[in-house]
Design a protein around this motif. Structure first.
Motif, short mmCIF file in Angstrom:
data_model
loop_
_atom_site.label_atom_id
_atom_site.label_comp_id
_atom_site.label_asym_id
_atom_site.label_seq_id
_atom_site.Cartn_x
_atom_site.Cartn_y
_atom_site.Cartn_z
N ALA A 2 1.61 46.29 -23.03
CA ALA A 2 2.08 45.04 -22.46
C ALA A 2 2.70 44.14 -23.53
O ALA A 2 2.26 44.13 -24.67
CB ALA A 2 0.92 44.31 -21.79
N THR A 3 3.74 43.41 -23.14
CA THR A 3 4.32 42.41 -24.02
C THR A 3 4.42 41.10 -23.25
O THR A 3 4.26 41.07 -22.03
CB THR A 3 5.73 42.81 -24.51
N SER A 4 4.68 40.04 -23.97
CA SER A 4 4.74 38.73 -23.32
C SER A 4 6.15 38.19 -23.31
O SER A 4 7.01 38.61 -24.08
CB SER A 4 3.84 37.74 -24.07
N THR A 5 6.39 37.25 -22.39
CA THR A 5 7.58 36.43 -22.47
C THR A 5 7.24 35.34 -23.48
O THR A 5 6.26 34.62 -23.32
CB THR A 5 7.89 35.80 -21.10
N ASN A 185 -4.10 43.78 -36.10
CA ASN A 185 -2.79 43.63 -36.71
C ASN A 185 -1.97 44.87 -36.37
O ASN A 185 -2.47 45.80 -35.72
CB ASN A 185 -2.90 43.40 -38.23
N LEU A 186 -0.75 44.89 -36.84
CA LEU A 186 0.15 46.00 -36.50
C LEU A 186 -0.43 47.35 -36.94
O LEU A 186 -0.26 48.36 -36.25
CB LEU A 186 1.51 45.75 -37.17
N GLY A 187 -1.14 47.38 -38.06
CA GLY A 187 -1.67 48.63 -38.58
C GLY A 187 -3.07 48.97 -38.11
O GLY A 187 -3.53 50.10 -38.29
N ASN A 188 -3.76 48.01 -37.51
CA ASN A 188 -5.14 48.24 -37.05
C ASN A 188 -5.30 47.63 -35.66
O ASN A 188 -5.47 46.44 -35.51
CB ASN A 188 -6.15 47.60 -38.02
N TRP A 240 5.87 40.46 -34.16
CA TRP A 240 5.35 41.50 -33.27
C TRP A 240 4.08 41.01 -32.57
O TRP A 240 3.92 41.19 -31.35
CB TRP A 240 5.05 42.77 -34.08
N LEU A 241 3.20 40.36 -33.31
CA LEU A 241 1.97 39.83 -32.72
C LEU A 241 2.27 38.74 -31.69
O LEU A 241 1.65 38.69 -30.63
CB LEU A 241 1.05 39.28 -33.82
N LEU A 242 3.23 37.86 -31.99
CA LEU A 242 3.58 36.80 -31.05
C LEU A 242 4.12 37.38 -29.74
O LEU A 242 3.89 36.84 -28.66
CB LEU A 242 4.62 35.86 -31.67
N LYS A 243 4.83 38.51 -29.84
CA LYS A 243 5.38 39.15 -28.64
C LYS A 243 4.34 40.00 -27.92
O LYS A 243 4.44 40.19 -26.70
CB LYS A 243 6.60 40.01 -29.01
N ARG A 244 3.35 40.46 -28.64
CA ARG A 244 2.35 41.38 -28.06
C ARG A 244 1.65 40.78 -26.84
O ARG A 244 1.46 41.43 -25.81
CB ARG A 244 1.31 41.74 -29.14
N GLU A 270 12.76 36.49 -32.47
CA GLU A 270 12.48 36.99 -31.12
C GLU A 270 12.88 38.46 -31.06
O GLU A 270 14.05 38.81 -30.93
CB GLU A 270 13.25 36.19 -30.08
N LEU A 271 11.90 39.34 -31.19
CA LEU A 271 12.15 40.78 -31.14
C LEU A 271 12.56 41.19 -29.72
O LEU A 271 12.06 40.64 -28.74
CB LEU A 271 10.90 41.56 -31.54
N THR A 272 13.45 42.16 -29.63
CA THR A 272 13.78 42.71 -28.32
C THR A 272 12.64 43.64 -27.88
O THR A 272 11.82 44.07 -28.70
CB THR A 272 15.09 43.53 -28.38
N ASP A 273 12.62 43.94 -26.59
CA ASP A 273 11.59 44.88 -26.07
C ASP A 273 11.71 46.22 -26.78
O ASP A 273 10.70 46.87 -27.10
CB ASP A 273 11.76 45.07 -24.57
N GLU A 274 12.95 46.64 -27.02
CA GLU A 274 13.18 47.93 -27.69
C GLU A 274 12.62 47.91 -29.11
O GLU A 274 11.98 48.88 -29.55
CB GLU A 274 14.68 48.24 -27.70
N GLU A 275 12.88 46.82 -29.83
CA GLU A 275 12.36 46.71 -31.20
C GLU A 275 10.84 46.67 -31.21
O GLU A 275 10.19 47.30 -32.05
CB GLU A 275 12.92 45.45 -31.87
N PHE A 276 10.27 45.95 -30.26
CA PHE A 276 8.81 45.89 -30.16
C PHE A 276 8.22 47.29 -29.97
O PHE A 276 7.27 47.67 -30.64
CB PHE A 276 8.40 44.98 -28.99
N GLU A 277 8.79 48.03 -29.04
CA GLU A 277 8.28 49.39 -28.76
C GLU A 277 8.47 50.29 -29.97
O GLU A 277 7.62 51.13 -30.27
CB GLU A 277 8.98 49.97 -27.53
N GLN A 278 9.60 50.16 -30.63
CA GLN A 278 9.88 50.98 -31.82
C GLN A 278 8.83 50.74 -32.90
O GLN A 278 8.32 51.68 -33.50
CB GLN A 278 11.27 50.67 -32.34
#
Length: 281
Positions: A2-5, A185-188, A240-244, A270-278
């Motif tokens: 899941a991601t957020s607006t 975090n991104l790694g854990n 990434w965390l802000l969008k998570r 503001e990361l795109t959905d694609e960047e977030f998933e990547q």
């Protein structure tokens, strides 16, 4: 996943409007989070720069120093800006550097609360968090003095740290809970389930150690996206965390004004959905 607006604020307890990029003060202590910070004047400047930069959520704890970090915050920022929310924690003995011993004894918790009020120079603690469950003391007993403090107007809201769903629900039988602070975090991402659980329920999720290094496999992905935004890898990790999830409140810590400013600038990415998933893979 899941991601957020993206929203840059979160309403803590439905009442306190928090800027989601806050500041964690733990690094403003001596080695091993023990003793006085090496350069107190610099530490005060960092705290003042954080508030000047729009931070209105600062996280500390009785255990940082111990006690010294709370006093430093008051020294640097009191009298506080009207919208500044200071969160603190209690429930750890600190026998020495890097030593953390859970202590849920009600008398100790009561002492923590009263001490935090004095050191922070406040009549009410906006957010008081139980640093850890003590396996030797039933949480109902640990939280009894917290309930007393809430009823007396000494604590507005209560949170928990390093807990699972069962523990959250156990604590909620004693009093309302508005936030959870777990390692994430991104790694854990061991607490992925708790991020989703708290988001669903409208509780704040406050990742501690938000800038831990991720797996080496992430380095290339982050650096490519960072180059696109003319950003550092740390800024991308925060973005990434802000969008998570939109209930995530970030508290990156630093003893450098320059790094503080870099961290705060992550809110503009503001990361795109694609960047977030990547990045998430």
């Amino acid at each position: 996943m899941a991601t957020s607006t993206k929203s840059l604020t979160f309403s803590l307890g439905g009442q306190l409007e928090i800027n989601r990029l806050g500041y964690g003060a733990m690094q403003l202590t001596g080695t091993g989070v023990f003793g006085e910070v090496a350069d107190r004047e610099n530490a005060k400047k960092v705290l003042q720069a954080a508030v000047a930069g729009g931070v209105n959520f600062i996280d500390t704890a009785e255990a940082y120093g111990p006690k010294l970090n709370e006093s430093l915050i008051a020294d640097a920022l009191y009298p506080y800006k009207d919208d500044l929310v200071i969160a603190t924690k209690g429930g750890f003995n600190r026998p020495g550097p890097n030593q953390w011993v859970p202590n849920g004894d009600p008398a100790f918790i009561r002492e923590n609360i009263e001490g935090s009020l004095k050191r922070l120079k406040v009549d009410t603690i906006d957010l008081w968090q139980l640093h850890r469950f003590d396996p030797n003391v039933p949480v109902e007993e640990t939280l009894a003095p917290v309930v007393e403090a809430v009823n007396a107007g000494k604590i507005r809201y209560v949170g928990l740290s390093e807990v699972d769903i069962k523990q959250i629900e156990q604590a909620e039988k004693v009093l309302p809970i508005v936030s959870v602070q777990n390692l994430y975090n991104l790694g854990n991402r061991q607490w992925e389930e708790i991020v989703d659980y708290t988001a669903k329920r409208g509780l704040a999720f406050i990742p501690w150690f938000p800038l831990a290094s991720g797996p080496e496999a992430l380095a290339d992905k982050i650096s490519r996206i960072a180059a696109k935004y003319n950003a550092t890898t740390a800024q991308i990790a925060l973005a990434w965390l802000l969008k998570r999830a939109d209930n995530i409140l970030l508290i990156p810590g630093t003893s450098s004004v320059k790094h503080l400013e870099e961290n705060l600038a992550a809110a503009d990415i503001e990361l795109t959905d694609e960047e977030f998933e990547q990045i998430s893979k």
